[in-house]
Design a protein around this motif. Structure first.
Motif, PDB file in Angstrom:
ATOM      1  N   UNK A 186      -7.473   9.046 -22.060  1.00  0.00           N
ATOM      2  CA  UNK A 186      -8.080   9.979 -21.114  1.00  0.00           C
ATOM      3  C   UNK A 186      -9.585   9.711 -21.119  1.00  0.00           C
ATOM      4  N   UNK A 187     -10.078   9.075 -20.056  1.00  0.00           N
ATOM      5  CA  UNK A 187     -11.466   8.609 -20.022  1.00  0.00           C
ATOM      6  C   UNK A 187     -12.389   9.727 -19.544  1.00  0.00           C
ATOM      7  N   UNK A 188     -13.219  10.219 -20.465  1.00  0.00           N
ATOM      8  CA  UNK A 188     -14.169  11.291 -20.180  1.00  0.00           C
ATOM      9  C   UNK A 188     -15.555  10.759 -19.827  1.00  0.00           C
ATOM     10  N   UNK A 189     -15.846   9.560 -20.283  1.00  0.00           N
ATOM     11  CA  UNK A 189     -17.163   8.965 -20.073  1.00  0.00           C
ATOM     12  C   UNK A 189     -17.030   7.462 -20.237  1.00  0.00           C
ATOM     13  N   UNK A 190     -17.963   6.726 -19.680  1.00  0.00           N
ATOM     14  CA  UNK A 190     -17.924   5.272 -19.779  1.00  0.00           C
ATOM     15  C   UNK A 190     -19.005   4.778 -20.742  1.00  0.00           C
ATOM     16  N   UNK A 191     -18.553   4.067 -21.775  1.00  0.00           N
ATOM     17  CA  UNK A 191     -19.463   3.353 -22.652  1.00  0.00           C
ATOM     18  C   UNK A 191     -19.193   1.862 -22.488  1.00  0.00           C
ATOM     19  N   UNK A 192     -20.207   1.010 -22.408  1.00  0.00           N
ATOM     20  CA  UNK A 192     -21.636   1.294 -22.644  1.00  0.00           C
ATOM     21  C   UNK A 192     -22.406   1.763 -21.403  1.00  0.00           C
ATOM     22  N   UNK A 193     -21.728   1.922 -20.278  1.00  0.00           N
ATOM     23  CA  UNK A 193     -22.439   2.254 -19.040  1.00  0.00           C
ATOM     24  C   UNK A 193     -23.354   3.466 -19.186  1.00  0.00           C
ATOM     25  N   UNK A 194     -22.895   4.488 -19.911  1.00  0.00           N
ATOM     26  CA  UNK A 194     -23.681   5.712 -20.081  1.00  0.00           C
ATOM     27  C   UNK A 194     -24.953   5.471 -20.891  1.00  0.00           C
ATOM     28  N   UNK A 195     -24.991   4.374 -21.645  1.00  0.00           N
ATOM     29  CA  UNK A 195     -26.143   4.088 -22.504  1.00  0.00           C
ATOM     30  C   UNK A 195     -27.218   3.266 -21.798  1.00  0.00           C
ATOM     31  N   UNK A 196     -26.894   2.748 -20.619  1.00  0.00           N
ATOM     32  CA  UNK A 196     -27.788   1.788 -19.981  1.00  0.00           C
ATOM     33  C   UNK A 196     -29.113   2.389 -19.520  1.00  0.00           C
ATOM     34  N   UNK A 197     -29.171   3.728 -19.420  1.00  0.00           N
ATOM     35  CA  UNK A 197     -30.444   4.375 -19.076  1.00  0.00           C
ATOM     36  C   UNK A 197     -31.506   4.178 -20.155  1.00  0.00           C
ATOM     37  N   UNK A 198     -31.042   3.876 -21.368  1.00  0.00           N
ATOM     38  CA  UNK A 198     -31.979   3.703 -22.484  1.00  0.00           C
ATOM     39  C   UNK A 198     -32.843   2.465 -22.311  1.00  0.00           C
ATOM     40  N   UNK A 199     -32.319   1.471 -21.583  1.00  0.00           N
ATOM     41  CA  UNK A 199     -33.035   0.205 -21.404  1.00  0.00           C
ATOM     42  C   UNK A 199     -33.155  -0.077 -19.912  1.00  0.00           C
ATOM     43  N   UNK A 200     -34.353  -0.070 -19.384  1.00  0.00           N
ATOM     44  CA  UNK A 200     -34.553  -0.183 -17.938  1.00  0.00           C
ATOM     45  C   UNK A 200     -34.331  -1.602 -17.415  1.00  0.00           C
ATOM     46  N   UNK A 201     -34.562  -2.605 -18.276  1.00  0.00           N
ATOM     47  CA  UNK A 201     -34.360  -3.987 -17.852  1.00  0.00           C
ATOM     48  C   UNK A 201     -32.863  -4.302 -17.848  1.00  0.00           C
ATOM     49  N   UNK A 202     -32.311  -4.533 -16.654  1.00  0.00           N
ATOM     50  CA  UNK A 202     -30.863  -4.710 -16.490  1.00  0.00           C
ATOM     51  C   UNK A 202     -30.345  -5.930 -17.250  1.00  0.00           C
ATOM     52  N   UNK A 203     -31.090  -7.033 -17.234  1.00  0.00           N
ATOM     53  CA  UNK A 203     -30.639  -8.256 -17.913  1.00  0.00           C
ATOM     54  C   UNK A 203     -30.559  -8.048 -19.420  1.00  0.00           C
TER      55      UNK A 203
END
Length: 400
Positions: free
Chosen positions: A130-147
């Motif tokens: 039962x997927x309540x949240x997506x990891x690591x997608x939810x953490x990507x705000x911590x690092x602004x550089x996408x690469x």
């Protein structure tokens, strides 16, 4: 009688406030000829405290396993806590392999999910996630550089893929989350997106009970935010949009913020530095919050541009109250709900000018148009967010 273990690190228990998805599933499954064991942590994810009570008199079993405390939801300490909990789940499953038919595991605790999936494969048990949240997608705000973000989080992404592949059936809190798992899982044929939702009956009772406690000047126009004041939520843009509106002379528009979080102190200081009078009301019990929303004119879904959240808890409460919803989420599924049901206005996240324009657009609607949107919003709540009906889809999937 089928035997099911529901495994989650984050749930409310019978003696605690709130009504989490897994607590409710435990109750209704135990009434549907299931022998239910709810396996969770001694550490309460919501209160950030270790639980004292370890004995419960319920129709279902409750098992509390050790894991260390953490203060922040995205932190190294939480990762340690997940690993500890996962290892203890592994031990528990090893000692109870003859007492379960189905494992139902909450995601995003990927380490726990992967261990449960391995166990299911080894001992031929059905495995449902039962997927309540997506990891690591939810953490990507911590690092602004996408690469850099993609490189750093690549190992977690591969671990998530592995966890999703193990599932025999998949449930998620949105279609977007479900599609993420189905990108890598080709064996699961029974899948369902079920929004977290709300109990409409409980919401309505609370709104009725506390209605007289909420005082509002009839000339005021309330824009209300409920929920966490944290990393993913774009309250700063709301404050800046409000400054634009006040400068234009709309002093009857008021911002009400119900909730707490790590950014609360900073947001209060920022609002004060701009000379604004914004009501930071803090936490409010659910029934009273329902009444507050019923008195409001607009509910705002203030989400940052790159946040991974899709259909989150607060919007179910906004729709239940029949509110016009200002939606800043970039989730296409959320945008489509607003457009399909005509329940509000989408705005560009992190754009104060656009938000100020959309607030005034909502403010200037005719009374007939506002009434139409309110009616549509409540219809959406009844069709898509009422747990009493929508959670039957989860039970049917488990039984299938």
């Amino acid at each position: 009688m089928k035997r099911i273990f529901i495994i989650t690190m984050a749930t409310n228990l019978p003696d605690e406030k709130g009504y989490n998805r897994f607590k409710y599933l435990s109750e209704i499954l135990s009434e549907d000829n299931f022998e239910v064991t709810l396996i969770t942590s001694k550490f309460n994810h919501y209160d950030k405290l270790q639980r004292d009570n370890t004995k419960y008199d319920e129709k279902y079993n409750i098992v509390l396993l050790d894991s260390c405390a953490y203060k922040e939801n995205i932190s190294f300490k939480r990762i340690i806590s997940i690993i500890q909990f996962g290892n203890n789940v592994k031990k528990y499953l090893k000692n109870h392999k003859d007492k379960v038919d189905i494992l139902y595991c909450a995601v995003p605790a990927l380490y726990v999910c992967n261990l449960a999936g391995k166990y299911s494969e080894k001992f031929n048990k059905e495995f449902i996630i039962d997927i309540q949240d997506l990891w690591p997608e939810a953490m990507e705000l911590l690092i602004k550089n996408k690469k850099i973000s993609n490189i750093l989080f690549y190992p977690i992404k591969k671990f998530a893929d592995k966890s999703y592949r193990r599932a025999d059936k998949i449930i998620a809190v949105s279609k977007e989350y479900l599609e993420r798992a189905l990108c890598v899982n080709k064996k699961s044929k029974k899948n369902e997106a079920v929004y977290i939702g709300t109990f409409l009956e409980e919401f309505d009772l609370g709104a009725q009970k506390f209605c007289s406690d909420i005082e509002k000047n009839k000339k005021e126009f309330w824009i209300t935010y409920i929920g966490t004041l944290g990393l993913s939520y774009d309250i700063k843009t709301l404050i800046e949009a409000y400054q634009i509106i006040i400068k234009q002379g709309y002093t009857d528009i008021k911002i009400k913020i119900l909730g707490r979080g790590p950014d609360e102190k900073e947001l209060k200081a920022y609002s004060k530095s701009l000379g604004l009078c914004i009501d930071f009301i803090g936490y409010m019990e659910y029934g009273k919050m329902a009444a507050f929303l019923k008195k409001s004119d607009v509910g705002i879904n203030a989400i940052k541009r790159n946040a991974a959240q899709s259909i989150i808890n607060k919007v179910g409460d906004y729709f239940s109250a029949g509110l016009l919803v200002l939606n800043g989420s970039n989730c296409q599924e959320m945008k489509n709900l607003i457009l399909k049901y005509n329940t509000g206005i989408n705005y560009e996240a992190e754009n104060a000018n656009d938000l100020s324009e959309k607030i005034l657009e909502a403010y200037n609607l005719s009374n007939d148009k506002k009434a139409e949107i309110s009616k549509n919003s409540r219809i959406l709540a009844e069709e898509k967010f009422n747990r009493s009906t929508t959670y039957k889809n989860i039970i049917e999937l488990i039984n299938a």
